[in-house]
Scaffold this active site. Sequence first.
Site, short mmCIF file in Angstrom:
data_model
loop_
_atom_site.label_atom_id
_atom_site.label_comp_id
_atom_site.label_asym_id
_atom_site.label_seq_id
_atom_site.Cartn_x
_atom_site.Cartn_y
_atom_site.Cartn_z
N HIS A 9 0.80 -1.23 0.00
CA HIS A 9 0.00 0.00 0.00
C HIS A 9 0.83 1.28 0.00
CE1 HIS A 9 0.68 -1.47 4.08
NE2 HIS A 9 0.85 -0.19 4.41
N HIS A 98 28.54 -4.96 -8.52
CA HIS A 98 29.30 -5.76 -7.56
C HIS A 98 28.56 -6.97 -7.03
CE1 HIS A 98 32.19 -2.24 -6.40
NE2 HIS A 98 32.10 -2.43 -7.71
N ARG A 132 36.46 -10.25 -9.91
CA ARG A 132 36.62 -10.57 -8.49
C ARG A 132 35.28 -10.66 -7.77
NH1 ARG A 132 37.33 -4.93 -8.62
NH2 ARG A 132 36.49 -3.85 -6.81
#
Length: 143
Positions: A9, A98, A132
């Site tokens: 809501h 990331h 990475r």
Amino acid sequence: MIISIGNDHAGPDYKKAIVEFLENLGHTVVNHGTDTFDSVDYPDFGHPVAYDVQTKKADFGIVICGSGNGIAMTANKHQDVRCALCWTVEIAELARQHNDANVISIPARYTSIPQAVAMVQAFLETPFEGGRHANRVKKIACR
């Protein structure tokens, strides 16, 4: 792209603006949210969005509630869903770059509608960097 959206809501106006923005870009939007301001329970709208993303029925998900927290917690109960609570464009970009987030949670009581639309745009346009970060993202899942 297919994008699943759900809101409680606190977010009908946000959803309406976001859906209009996405459809103008040619995306298909699956609406699991409420269209009224009557009090409802956010899990009833967060779970269907997360399920769409989990089962690959949708490429991305958008969830909206007052703080963004409850509906994000709900979405993150689903395997392979990485829902990020975002309140700035930069956080939305970092969530994609990331964390390979696939659902964005928007706190309707703490962002404006134009800001929410800008976050959605950044979220959808920002690619995952991989590298990475990929190994870290793999470690998120509990299997």
